[in-house]
Design a protein around this motif. Structure first.
Motif, PDB file in Angstrom:
ATOM      1  N   LEU A  43       3.475   5.237  -1.987  1.00 40.77           N
ATOM      2  CA  LEU A  43       3.398   3.776  -1.535  1.00 40.77           C
ATOM      3  C   LEU A  43       3.658   2.951  -2.727  1.00 40.77           C
ATOM      4  N   GLN A  44       2.984   3.029  -3.521  1.00 41.21           N
ATOM      5  CA  GLN A  44       2.911   2.045  -4.819  1.00 41.21           C
ATOM      6  C   GLN A  44       4.339   2.207  -5.613  1.00 41.21           C
ATOM      7  N   LYS A  45       4.558   3.653  -5.744  1.00 41.73           N
ATOM      8  CA  LYS A  45       5.945   3.739  -6.350  1.00 41.73           C
ATOM      9  C   LYS A  45       7.196   3.329  -5.642  1.00 41.73           C
ATOM     10  N   HIS A  46       7.129   3.737  -4.393  1.00 41.73           N
ATOM     11  CA  HIS A  46       8.397   3.521  -3.518  1.00 41.73           C
ATOM     12  C   HIS A  46       8.278   2.045  -2.890  1.00 41.73           C
ATOM     13  N   TRP A  47       7.243   1.080  -3.054  1.00 39.33           N
ATOM     14  CA  TRP A  47       7.008  -0.117  -2.380  1.00 39.33           C
ATOM     15  C   TRP A  47       8.152  -1.091  -2.217  1.00 39.33           C
ATOM     16  N   PRO A  48       9.080  -1.079  -3.295  1.00 42.63           N
ATOM     17  CA  PRO A  48      10.034  -1.985  -3.282  1.00 42.63           C
ATOM     18  C   PRO A  48      11.201  -1.712  -2.400  1.00 42.63           C
ATOM     19  N   GLU A  49      11.225  -0.307  -2.105  1.00 47.57           N
ATOM     20  CA  GLU A  49      12.509   0.342  -1.105  1.00 47.57           C
ATOM     21  C   GLU A  49      12.117   0.093   0.263  1.00 47.57           C
ATOM     22  N   GLU A  50      13.292  -0.478   0.896  1.00 47.12           N
ATOM     23  CA  GLU A  50      13.528  -0.572   2.360  1.00 47.12           C
ATOM     24  C   GLU A  50      12.991   0.706   3.216  1.00 47.12           C
ATOM     25  N   GLU A  51      13.111   1.700   2.709  1.00 45.76           N
ATOM     26  CA  GLU A  51      12.687   2.988   3.457  1.00 45.76           C
ATOM     27  C   GLU A  51      11.149   2.870   3.597  1.00 45.76           C
ATOM     28  N   CYS A  52      10.606   2.619   2.348  1.00 48.05           N
ATOM     29  CA  CYS A  52       8.824   2.819   2.362  1.00 48.05           C
ATOM     30  C   CYS A  52       8.498   1.413   3.207  1.00 48.05           C
ATOM     31  N   GLN A  53       9.245   0.154   3.134  1.00 45.35           N
ATOM     32  CA  GLN A  53       8.766  -0.863   3.893  1.00 45.35           C
ATOM     33  C   GLN A  53       9.019  -0.786   5.242  1.00 45.35           C
ATOM     34  N   LYS A  80       0.042 -10.107   3.901  1.00 49.23           N
ATOM     35  CA  LYS A  80      -1.161  -9.882   2.713  1.00 49.23           C
ATOM     36  C   LYS A  80      -0.417  -9.445   1.632  1.00 49.23           C
ATOM     37  N   PRO A  81      -1.499  -9.461   0.247  1.00 47.48           N
ATOM     38  CA  PRO A  81      -0.739  -8.756  -0.891  1.00 47.48           C
ATOM     39  C   PRO A  81      -0.496  -7.444  -0.557  1.00 47.48           C
ATOM     40  N   PRO A  82       0.399  -6.923  -1.462  1.00 48.54           N
ATOM     41  CA  PRO A  82       0.748  -5.396  -1.395  1.00 48.54           C
ATOM     42  C   PRO A  82      -0.265  -4.562  -1.447  1.00 48.54           C
ATOM     43  N   ALA A  83      -1.168  -4.756  -2.538  1.00 48.39           N
ATOM     44  CA  ALA A  83      -2.266  -3.885  -2.688  1.00 48.39           C
ATOM     45  C   ALA A  83      -3.275  -3.703  -1.591  1.00 48.39           C
ATOM     46  N   GLU A  84      -3.293  -4.794  -0.689  1.00 52.00           N
ATOM     47  CA  GLU A  84      -4.100  -4.917   0.484  1.00 52.00           C
ATOM     48  C   GLU A  84      -3.470  -4.059   1.655  1.00 52.00           C
ATOM     49  N   ILE A  85      -2.080  -4.258   1.675  1.00 56.47           N
ATOM     50  CA  ILE A  85      -1.546  -3.540   2.702  1.00 56.47           C
ATOM     51  C   ILE A  85      -1.555  -1.926   2.572  1.00 56.47           C
ATOM     52  N   LYS A  87      -3.421  -0.383   0.776  1.00 55.11           N
ATOM     53  CA  LYS A  87      -5.038   0.362   0.870  1.00 55.11           C
ATOM     54  C   LYS A  87      -5.236   0.528   2.411  1.00 55.11           C
ATOM     55  N   GLY A  88      -4.688  -0.458   3.215  1.00 55.08           N
ATOM     56  CA  GLY A  88      -4.874  -0.023   4.713  1.00 55.08           C
ATOM     57  C   GLY A  88      -3.957   0.804   5.220  1.00 55.08           C
ATOM     58  N   ALA A  89      -2.706   0.991   4.717  1.00 54.17           N
ATOM     59  CA  ALA A  89      -1.676   2.078   5.355  1.00 54.17           C
ATOM     60  C   ALA A  89      -2.328   3.427   4.768  1.00 54.17           C
ATOM     61  N   VAL A  90      -2.848   3.419   3.429  1.00 55.78           N
ATOM     62  CA  VAL A  90      -3.394   4.974   3.284  1.00 55.78           C
ATOM     63  C   VAL A  90      -4.538   5.102   4.027  1.00 55.78           C
ATOM     64  N   ASP A  91      -5.614   4.244   4.121  1.00 57.84           N
ATOM     65  CA  ASP A  91      -6.573   4.538   4.888  1.00 57.84           C
ATOM     66  C   ASP A  91      -6.111   4.765   6.589  1.00 57.84           C
ATOM     67  N   ASN A  92      -5.209   4.275   7.031  1.00 51.92           N
ATOM     68  CA  ASN A  92      -4.522   4.650   8.341  1.00 51.92           C
ATOM     69  C   ASN A  92      -3.977   6.021   8.396  1.00 51.92           C
ATOM     70  N   VAL A  93      -3.321   6.445   7.322  1.00 51.06           N
ATOM     71  CA  VAL A  93      -2.669   7.699   7.414  1.00 51.06           C
ATOM     72  C   VAL A  93      -3.639   8.765   7.286  1.00 51.06           C
ATOM     73  N   LEU A  94      -4.956   8.603   6.592  1.00 54.73           N
ATOM     74  CA  LEU A  94      -5.911   9.274   6.154  1.00 54.73           C
ATOM     75  C   LEU A  94      -6.705   9.663   7.744  1.00 54.73           C
ATOM     76  N   TRP A  95      -6.804   8.389   8.215  1.00 56.47           N
ATOM     77  CA  TRP A  95      -7.701   8.509   9.608  1.00 56.47           C
ATOM     78  C   TRP A  95      -6.548   9.317  10.690  1.00 56.47           C
ATOM     79  N   GLN A  96      -5.391   9.141  10.797  1.00 52.36           N
ATOM     80  CA  GLN A  96      -4.564   9.812  11.711  1.00 52.36           C
ATOM     81  C   GLN A  96      -4.516  11.288  11.205  1.00 52.36           C
ATOM     82  N   MET A  97      -4.594  11.659  10.033  1.00 51.81           N
ATOM     83  CA  MET A  97      -4.388  12.905   9.677  1.00 51.81           C
ATOM     84  C   MET A  97      -5.829  13.697   9.770  1.00 51.81           C
ATOM     85  N   SER A  98      -6.831  13.063   9.728  1.00 51.86           N
ATOM     86  CA  SER A  98      -8.186  13.363  10.116  1.00 51.86           C
ATOM     87  C   SER A  98      -8.379  13.860  11.668  1.00 51.86           C
TER      88      SER A  98
END
Length: 257
Positions: A43-53, A80-85, A87-98
């Motif tokens: 997400l950090q690497k591809h953040w500027p890309e439309e597909e990632c957004q 919200k700031p990208p770093a906060e978004i 982090k939330g997206a990562v936590d959401n992905v890990l929650w869904q996968m769990s």
């Protein structure tokens, strides 16, 4: 296990992936951990890309639908700031996968991450040793070869296109996922036969799941159960009810002595 003659009426072979062409551990021990270990970096690497957004937007929309689910993880708004978004997206992905969820939003992000991993050589699709020689032999015998998996068609093409044995897509005539229906519903196999352009009795379906085999058989499709290391154990009743193979080499074509 004894050789299994392929009925003379069979003109197409329909293949499951997990536990049939590919070890179940590949998904469990390679693909899913890759997502968990690299989602933040991706997400950090591809953040500027439309597909990632768009991936993040879909995760946010799914999170809104999940707001009443116990323990759900929200994805911060786009204000919200990208770093906060992230982090939330990562936590959401890990929650869904769990919870082993299969939401479209999660599968979409996973598919994009796996595409990148395959293309850069970080991941290669695993297939059993007997798979490629058998596929080549069947294709030479003019059998048409198709995949039917709960994984998306894109994920299927990545696995076979970037396999440990090279690009195997040229051996395959087509791919089906659950857009044609559930793998445990007979109607799905009738739809596949229609799309292939043959009757159900012209298809041999190979899978490790007896519920899928039963659904296919009810549709008139020939079936055989793949018994591979790590697959779910079969009951004595199931063993007596279905044809069993531990290797594709056990399938004997009508013209094969």
């Amino acid at each position: 296990m004894e050789p299994l003659p392929v009925p003379a009426s069979v003109t197409a072979v329909l293949l499951d992936i997990e536990g049939t062409t590919t070890p179940i551990t590949f998904v469990k021990d390679i693909l899913f951990p890759y997502i968990q270990d690299h989602v933040e970096e991706y997400l950090q690497k591809h953040w500027p890309e439309e597909e990632c957004q768009e991936d993040v937007r879909q995760l946010r929309l799914q999170a809104e639908k999940d707001s009443g689910v116990k323990g759900f993880v929200p994805v911060p708004s786009s204000a919200k700031p990208p770093a906060e978004i992230i982090k939330g997206a990562v936590d959401n992905v890990l929650w869904q996968m769990s919870l082993d969820r299969k939401t479209t939003a999660l599968k979409q992000l996973q598919g994009h991450m796996w595409r990148s991993a395959y293309a850069t050589g970080k991941v290669k699709g695993e297939v059993y040793d007997d798979v490629v020689p058998a596929l080549k032999k069947w294709k030479e015998a003019n059998l048409k070869l198709y995949i039917f998996s709960s994984g998306s068609v894109e994920a299927q093409k990545l696995l076979f296109g970037y396999s440990i044995e090279g690009d195997l897509l040229e051996l395959l005539h087509g791919h089906f996922d659950t857009s044609v229906g559930s793998k445990v519903e007979s109607a799905s196999y009738r739809r596949i036969a229609e799309q292939i352009g043959c009757s159900a009795e012209n298809i041999l379906f190979l899978t490790d799941i007896t519920d899928e085999a039963e659904a296919a058989r009810e549709a008139g499709v020939h079936v055989a159960i793949a018994v591979r290391p790590g697959n779910a154990a079969l009951t004595d009743e199931e063993k007596s009810k279905y044809h069993l193979i531990s290797s594709f080499h056990q399938l004997r074509l009508p013209s094969t002595p």
